[in-house]
Design an enzyme around this catalytic site. Structure first.
Site: not given
Ligand code: COA
Length: 258
Positions: A65, A110, A113, A133
């Site tokens: 999400a 999400g 999911e 989460e």
């Molecule tokens: N919501 C909003 N933005 C998100 C996102 C999310 N769930 N997941 C990634 N992004 C965004 C990042 O903020 C970043 O944006 P920016 O370039 O404007 O800063 C961009 O996507 C790239 O992500 P980044 O974190 O830089 O990539 P990474 O390769 O270093 O890491 C992940 C990849 C997937 C491990 C990491 O993005 C992450 O942990 N995301 C969240 C996962 C999560 O907790 N999901 C559950 C949400 S309820």
């Protein structure tokens, strides 16, 4: 037509690509609106026999999400957000046409999911699945606590939910979360190969399989009674006559979906 999705219809298969690659295809309000509408399009368009959901870019299916939309929500608003997500994912799960996830990278929160709401899943070798989460002080809200338990069993699901541990493609396959692991390049082709087979079958019978199998997880229904009902419904279709006649005449059936 959709601000966050790319769609392409080929041979009766609608490929839906969630297209926010710079945000790893995170599910914001617009994506949810588009997903809701695209399921209506699938269900209401005769030329669409089945669909694939995948993510744009080589890194992510859906990274969850959109966390930026969580700020400032009160309890009621948070519950409404979860309800909306659940309703849309139920709509995918209950579509009478097969909707398959082609997981091409991160499927987190999400994203996992969404993949689990699809009828089945394939993934590429670089895919990673998880429900992170608890890292955010949250629990899954779009059905993750329920569908993960259904798909991989309570013990492993509990571990993944509580630890936020991510699993790779091979472990996802071992656990039964995905049916096949492919190279990134062949993911869509492999998914289409399976759907091309399904698309030759009687559509109302396929829909009956979806309905009866979904009833296993619906406490308001008796799955065996649902099966009897769907079995009976098949007997009043032209396709059942065509299928049985074609078998006896030793020819390929030509199903019309009625
Ligand atoms: N919501 C909003 N933005 C998100 C996102 C999310 N769930 N997941 C990634 N992004 C965004 C990042 O903020 C970043 O944006 P920016 O370039 O404007 O800063 C961009 O996507 C790239 O992500 P980044 O974190 O830089 O990539 P990474 O390769 O270093 O890491 C992940 C990849 C997937 C491990 C990491 O993005 C992450 O942990 N995301 C969240 C996962 C999560 O907790 N999901 C559950 C949400 S309820």
């Amino acid at each position: 037509m959709y601000s966050t999705l790319l769609t392409e219809l080929e041979n009766g298969i609608l490929t839906i690509t969630i297209n926010r690659p710079d945000k790893l295809n995170a599910l914001n309000k617009d994506v949810f609106t588009d997903l809701n509408n695209v399921v209506d399009e699938i269900n209401n368009t005769e030329a669409i026999k089945s669909a694939i959901i995948t993510g744009s870019g080589s890194k992510a299916f859906v990274a969850g999400a959109d966390i930026t939309e969580f700020g400032g929500l009160n309890k009621e608003q948070a519950m409404a957000l979860a309800k909306r997500g659940q309703d849309i994912f139920f709509k995918i799960e209950n579509s009478p046409k097969p909707i398959v996830a082609a997981v091409n990278g991160f499927a987190l929160g999400g994203g996992c999911e969404l993949a689990m709401a699809c009828h089945f899943r394939l993934c590429s070798e670089n895919a990673k699945f998880g429900q992170p989460e608890v890292n955010l002080g949250l629990i899954p809200g779009y059905g993750g606590t329920q569908r993960l338990v259904h798909l991989i069993g309570k013990g492993k699901a509990m571990e993944l939910l509580m630890s936020a541990h991510m699993i790779d493609a091979n472990e996802a396959k071992q656990l039964g979360l995905v049916n096949y692991v492919t190279t990134a390049e062949s993911l869509i082709e492999h998914t289409k190969k399976i759907l091309n087979i399904i698309n030759t079958k009687a559509p109302l019978a396929v829909a009956g399989c979806i309905k009866a199998a979904n009833a296993v997880f619906d406490e308001t229904k008796n799955g065996f009674a649902e099966e009897i009902k769907e079995f009976g419904n098949c007997f009043v279709t032209d396709d059942m006559k065509e299928g049985t006649t074609a078998f006896l005449e030793k020819r390929k059936a030509d199903f019309k979906g009625r």
